[in-house]
Structures are given as C-alpha cells and as structure tokens.
Design a protein around this motif. Structure first.
Motif, PDB file in Angstrom:
ATOM      1  N   SER A 107     -64.741 -43.533 -99.587  1.00 42.95           N
ATOM      2  CA  SER A 107     -64.106 -44.917 -99.603  1.00 42.95           C
ATOM      3  C   SER A 107     -63.575 -44.908-100.894  1.00 42.95           C
ATOM      4  O   SER A 107     -62.355 -45.581-101.127  1.00 42.95           O
ATOM      5  N   GLU A 111     -59.516 -45.777-101.684  1.00 38.55           N
ATOM      6  CA  GLU A 111     -59.499 -46.991-102.508  1.00 38.55           C
ATOM      7  C   GLU A 111     -58.330 -46.709-103.523  1.00 38.55           C
ATOM      8  O   GLU A 111     -57.514 -47.520-103.908  1.00 38.55           O
ATOM      9  N   GLN A 151     -67.566 -50.923-100.217  1.00 39.89           N
ATOM     10  CA  GLN A 151     -66.905 -50.623 -98.893  1.00 39.89           C
ATOM     11  C   GLN A 151     -66.450 -51.865 -98.238  1.00 39.89           C
ATOM     12  O   GLN A 151     -65.440 -51.958 -97.802  1.00 39.89           O
ATOM     13  N   SER A 154     -63.341 -53.249 -99.875  1.00 40.53           N
ATOM     14  CA  SER A 154     -62.463 -52.269 -99.829  1.00 40.53           C
ATOM     15  C   SER A 154     -61.744 -52.691 -98.364  1.00 40.53           C
ATOM     16  O   SER A 154     -60.519 -52.395 -98.050  1.00 40.53           O
ATOM     17  N   SER A 198     -57.416 -46.425 -95.960  1.00 43.85           N
ATOM     18  CA  SER A 198     -58.550 -46.851 -96.718  1.00 43.85           C
ATOM     19  C   SER A 198     -59.505 -47.591 -95.864  1.00 43.85           C
ATOM     20  O   SER A 198     -60.805 -47.820 -95.901  1.00 43.85           O
ATOM     21  N   ALA A 201     -61.686 -45.134 -94.169  1.00 45.10           N
ATOM     22  CA  ALA A 201     -62.737 -44.579 -95.139  1.00 45.10           C
ATOM     23  C   ALA A 201     -63.835 -45.668 -95.364  1.00 45.10           C
ATOM     24  O   ALA A 201     -64.992 -45.235 -95.280  1.00 45.10           O
ATOM     25  N   SER A 202     -63.410 -46.850 -95.128  1.00 45.92           N
ATOM     26  CA  SER A 202     -64.278 -47.901 -95.765  1.00 45.92           C
ATOM     27  C   SER A 202     -65.180 -48.216 -94.532  1.00 45.92           C
ATOM     28  O   SER A 202     -66.434 -48.594 -94.665  1.00 45.92           O
ATOM     29  N   GLN A 206     -70.773 -43.689 -95.282  1.00 40.83           N
ATOM     30  CA  GLN A 206     -70.886 -42.360 -96.252  1.00 40.83           C
ATOM     31  C   GLN A 206     -71.988 -41.761 -96.166  1.00 40.83           C
ATOM     32  O   GLN A 206     -73.091 -42.266 -96.330  1.00 40.83           O
TER      33      GLN A 206
END
Length: 208
Positions: A107, A111, A151, A154, A198, A201-202, A206
């Motif tokens: 993330s 970002e 996150q 983001s 983004s 990924a957010s 993770q």
C-alpha cells in the motif's frame, strides 16, 4: 458493510466452487460463510483495465469476466473469485475459478506512486491553464476498522481521486482545441490508473 445502500446481494455458484445451491442464487450471508469455510485466508481486490490486469493471473474465463465487470474479489491463494454485476438496485455476484493471483504491491508503494501521479497531472493541467471544477461528493471508501489506519486513509483518497478523474474525463467543457483535450485526457487517465492501483493495494490485507 458489503451490501451498503444496495437493495440486496445474491451469489450464484454455477460450478459449485463453494458448494452453494445450483438451483439459483444464494443469500450473501450464506455465501460468505461458505467462502470463509473453504478459503479462510486473506483476500485481495482486482480492478482490471485493458492492459492492466493487476493481480489477476487467470485463467482466461476469469480474466474476461473481471475485465467486463472491471472488478473481482479473490482469495490470495486462488479458488473462487467473486465477480459483481449490478441488476437494478441490487448486486449479483458470480463465482468463477481463479488461479493464485500475483501478490499485490504494498500500500505504501502504491500510495507513493499515486502522489507522484497527482503532481504530474497537476503540472500538466496547470500548463494548459485549466482550473479545478466541481469536486464529486462523498468521502471515499471507508474500510473496516481492522485495517491499518494508513490503508484506510489511502483507500478513501484513492476513491475520491478516481471519482474526480472519471468526472473530469466526461466533462470537456472549456477546452479550446483538440491538442489540449488530448493532453488533459492523457493526464487524467494516468492519474485514474494510479488511483485504482492504490485502491487495489489499500484493500489487500498486507502480509507480515
């Protein structure tokens, strides 16, 4: 939280990937319980666009369905991917077999790339003498509290920027010539892609 303001969510499992009823659609709660029982690991979001498949590895039926829907939710280990389709005020999810996806970027990395894309797009629009238009309403996406705070922030930022780019690409008012239109559209599309990357990924949990 998944259903939000939608009237209802239903899930079809034509290939019995989760052992749901093959006589029609199942309720969302039933399907989620089956998914957690069959695939208890982490899940990731894919927002594929032509030329940018993100974490999708295949197979082809999944890739085609996800591209058509512009979204898919799938287990990090592969298995049953969820493909959404709006049907009036409701959402119909279809389960499609998915190979193990590529691991999403972090993330923080996505970002940073988005911040750089914002700077580049702002520079392009400034050179064109463009001014900011009306901002879309809303506060972005609110992830569950179990996600890390960074996150969550983001994801909300990425959604706001994606909405702004979408509105901007649909609005050509005030543009004086075709060359300016091309530059502006290219800058907004680049920024939109970075915002969607983004967001992907957010929303991915993770790994430690």
């Amino acid at each position: 939280m998944v259903q939000g303001p939608d009237a209802a969510h239903h899930v079809s499992d034509p290939d019995a990937l989760l052992g749901l009823s093959d006589e029609g659609s199942s309720a969302l709660d039933e399907a989620l319980a089956a998914a957690l029982a069959h695939q208890p690991g982490d899940w990731i979001l894919a927002l594929p666009r032509p030329g940018r498949l993100g974490p999708l590895r295949g197979p082809l039926p999944l890739t085609r369905a996800a591209l058509e829907a512009e979204a898919a939710v799938l287990p990090r280990a592969g298995g049953a991917a969820w493909i959404p389709a709006r049907v009036g005020p409701a959402i119909q999810w279809r389960l499609v077999r998915a190979d193990r996806p590529f691991p999403p970027v972090s993330s923080a990395e996505a970002e940073h790339a988005l911040t750089e894309a914002v700077r580049a797009a702002t520079g392009e629009l400034d050179r064109l003498g463009m001014v900011s238009g009306r901002r879309p309403g809303g506060e972005g996406l609110e992830l569950p509290p179990s996600y890390p705070a960074r996150q969550r922030a983001s994801a909300a930022r990425a959604v706001r920027l994606a909405e702004a780019c979408t509105v901007g690409l649909a609005d050509e008012s005030g543009l004086l010539h075709a060359h300016a239109m091309e530059i502006r559209a290219r800058a907004l599309r680049t920024l939109l892609n970075a915002a969607l990357d983004s967001l992907e990924a957010s929303c991915a949990w993770q790994a430690d």
